[in-house]
Design a protein around this motif. Structure first.
Motif, PDB file in Angstrom:
ATOM      1  N   PRO A   1       0.192  -8.542  -2.331  1.00 25.33           N
ATOM      2  CA  PRO A   1      -0.962  -8.930  -1.575  1.00 25.33           C
ATOM      3  C   PRO A   1      -1.137  -9.662  -0.327  1.00 25.33           C
ATOM      4  O   PRO A   1      -2.053  -9.241   0.784  1.00 25.33           O
TER       5      PRO A   1
ATOM      6  N   SER B   1      -7.964   3.620   3.212  1.00 25.52           N
ATOM      7  CA  SER B   1      -8.577   2.344   2.790  1.00 25.52           C
ATOM      8  C   SER B   1      -8.275   2.187   1.159  1.00 25.52           C
ATOM      9  O   SER B   1      -7.860   1.117   0.872  1.00 25.52           O
ATOM     10  N   ARG B   2      -8.280   3.266   0.504  1.00 23.26           N
ATOM     11  CA  ARG B   2      -8.305   3.009  -1.128  1.00 23.26           C
ATOM     12  C   ARG B   2      -6.674   2.816  -1.208  1.00 23.26           C
ATOM     13  O   ARG B   2      -6.475   2.169  -2.097  1.00 23.26           O
TER      14      ARG B   2
ATOM     15  N   THR C   1      -4.784  10.021  -4.242  1.00 18.96           N
ATOM     16  CA  THR C   1      -6.215  10.314  -3.787  1.00 18.96           C
ATOM     17  C   THR C   1      -6.568  11.326  -2.804  1.00 18.96           C
ATOM     18  O   THR C   1      -5.648  11.854  -2.188  1.00 18.96           O
TER      19      THR C   1
ATOM     20  N   PRO D   1       0.442  -5.755   2.426  1.00 17.89           N
ATOM     21  CA  PRO D   1       0.677  -4.616   1.586  1.00 17.89           C
ATOM     22  C   PRO D   1       1.666  -3.681   2.146  1.00 17.89           C
ATOM     23  O   PRO D   1       1.993  -2.560   1.283  1.00 17.89           O
TER      24      PRO D   1
ATOM     25  N   ILE E   1      -4.601   1.263   0.962  1.00 17.44           N
ATOM     26  CA  ILE E   1      -4.230  -0.062   1.104  1.00 17.44           C
ATOM     27  C   ILE E   1      -4.604  -1.033   0.061  1.00 17.44           C
ATOM     28  O   ILE E   1      -3.966  -2.136  -0.377  1.00 17.44           O
ATOM     29  N   ASP E   2      -5.841  -0.680  -0.623  1.00 17.88           N
ATOM     30  CA  ASP E   2      -6.320  -1.623  -1.859  1.00 17.88           C
ATOM     31  C   ASP E   2      -5.344  -1.548  -2.758  1.00 17.88           C
ATOM     32  O   ASP E   2      -5.100  -2.673  -3.550  1.00 17.88           O
ATOM     33  N   PHE E   3      -4.727  -0.398  -3.161  1.00 16.51           N
ATOM     34  CA  PHE E   3      -3.756  -0.273  -4.131  1.00 16.51           C
ATOM     35  C   PHE E   3      -2.438  -1.099  -3.926  1.00 16.51           C
ATOM     36  O   PHE E   3      -1.825  -1.781  -4.512  1.00 16.51           O
TER      37      PHE E   3
ATOM     38  N   ARG F   1      -2.229  -3.586  -1.866  1.00 22.33           N
ATOM     39  CA  ARG F   1      -2.671  -4.980  -2.207  1.00 22.33           C
ATOM     40  C   ARG F   1      -2.346  -5.464  -3.525  1.00 22.33           C
ATOM     41  O   ARG F   1      -2.131  -6.887  -3.561  1.00 22.33           O
ATOM     42  N   THR F   2      -2.369  -4.828  -4.565  1.00 15.68           N
ATOM     43  CA  THR F   2      -2.318  -5.110  -5.793  1.00 15.68           C
ATOM     44  C   THR F   2      -0.696  -5.266  -6.100  1.00 15.68           C
ATOM     45  O   THR F   2      -0.507  -5.977  -7.110  1.00 15.68           O
TER      46      THR F   2
END
Length: 359
Positions: free
Chosen positions: A71, A60-61, A28, A74, A63-65, A67-68
């Motif tokens: 979960p 933040s982006r 990113t 992370p 970390i969202d990835f 978590r996939t």
């Protein structure tokens, strides 16, 4: 996997790279071009402030990835934190180092402090587990701050063969664009204006044409453009307006003439390098943000064909500064356990031990 951070100039970027096969899993980036365009170049203080705002957003982006993938924990897949700490703008490098230190400390992970220019070389090997360089790799690195010819035998042996004595190739495009009032970044803008012109070119000097040294220089060419602009302003403004302007056709002509001279200069010195050291490399790579220039790529492709060299180009999305290339370089450093202590050591220039001198 490795979390990598890039903030050496005006691009904020984070990436995740899998160590086992050097696969890029996540990338990113936020550009600052619109913030610096008004000034015709990067303003360090603005760049630093924007990194302070953008890097947490990118984290933040990321970390969202993560978590996939995991979960409940992370950060569990991470094995190291990598960051650019040289060369670059001190105030922007500091922002990346601050985040890297915080992550490494809080997650108890090793830190890898890496050279941004070596990262550009490894942009050729993103998603590739092995750096395929044949019997040797010659490299032209052209970016906003650097113009260099490098020779790579392997990860540990990269020689600095030639560099600019003053302005870089990319920097000269930015300055020409600024003189013409075209905006920033200058590379794609000047190239666009040049592509739209098919008439006679203005006479421009080819720097160091009769100098046998392997070196680059763009300050003289930049000054020649400045003088040509002044001359053309006088020609285009017969009514003596208070603020002299240039006709659009004249801007196209100046851009095309400058680009032709700048690329001719690059190729003239590359030809000398090929003639002198051709037996020492089989592959030739072109990296850095300014390597996206189509005319330059076309000319270098012809040169490689003439000398029987395999041309290597980074994907366009990874030519400019990015964390993906830092992550790919970090895989090599991690496997060699080249860890750094937690620190805030940054450098606007490469360190003496980063590159060897002379072939």
């Amino acid at each position: 996997m490795i979390l990598s951070i890039e903030s050496s100039c005006d691009d904020s970027s984070l990436a995740l790279t899998r160590i086992a096969d050097c696969k890029l899993l996540f990338h990113t980036k936020l550009s600052q071009d619109s913030h610096h365009s008004h000034f015709g170049g990067v303003v360090p203080e603005i760049a630093s402030r924007l990194h302070a705002e953008n890097l947490p957003l990118l984290l933040s982006r990321l970390i969202d990835f993560l978590r996939t993938l995991s979960p409940n924990a992370p950060f569990a897949p991470l094995k190291a934190i990598a960051v650019t700490n040289r060369p670059g703008l001190s105030v922007t490098l500091s922002e990346g180092m601050c985040m890297a230190n915080a992550l490494a400390l809080s997650l108890d992970l090793p830190l890898l402090c890496l050279n941004h220019l070596k990262g550009h070389i490894y942009s050729l090997f993103i998603d590739t587990p092995h750096a395929h360089i044949g019997e040797g790799l010659g490299v032209l690195l052209v970016s906003g701050g650097h113009t260099q010819i490098l020779h790579m035998r392997d990860y540990e042996h990269i020689t600095l063969v030639a560099q600019s004595l003053d302005d870089s190739f990319g920097e000269s495009f930015d300055k020409v664009a600024k003189m013409l009032g075209l905006g920033y970044p200058g590379g794609p803008i000047v190239e666009s204006y040049a592509t739209g012109y098919s008439g006679a070119l203005l006479p421009m000097p080819i720097p160091l044409l009769h100098d046998k040294r392997l070196a680059y220089s763009f300050s003289g060419l930049k000054n020649a453009v400045r003088l040509e602009i002044a001359k053309m302003q006088a020609h285009d403004n017969t009514h003596q307006e208070a603020q002299p302007t240039l006709r659009e056709e004249t801007k196209h002509r100046i851009c095309a003439s400058f680009q032709e001279a700048a690329c001719t200069h690059i190729l003239h010195k590359l030809r000398i390098y090929f003639q002198q050291h051709s037996v020492q490399f089989t592959h030739f790579g072109v990296v850095g943000g300014a390597s996206a220039n189509t005319l330059l790529r076309t000319r270098i492709e012809s040169l490689c064909q003439e000398f029987g060299k395999t041309l290597m180009l980074a994907p366009l999305e990874f030519c400019s500064d990015n964390a993906a290339m830092i992550g790919r370089l970090a895989c090599e450093a991690y496997m060699r356990k080249e860890f750094s202590p937690l620190n805030d050591t940054i450098s606007p220039k490469s360190l003496p031990q980063d590159f060897e001198n002379g072939l």
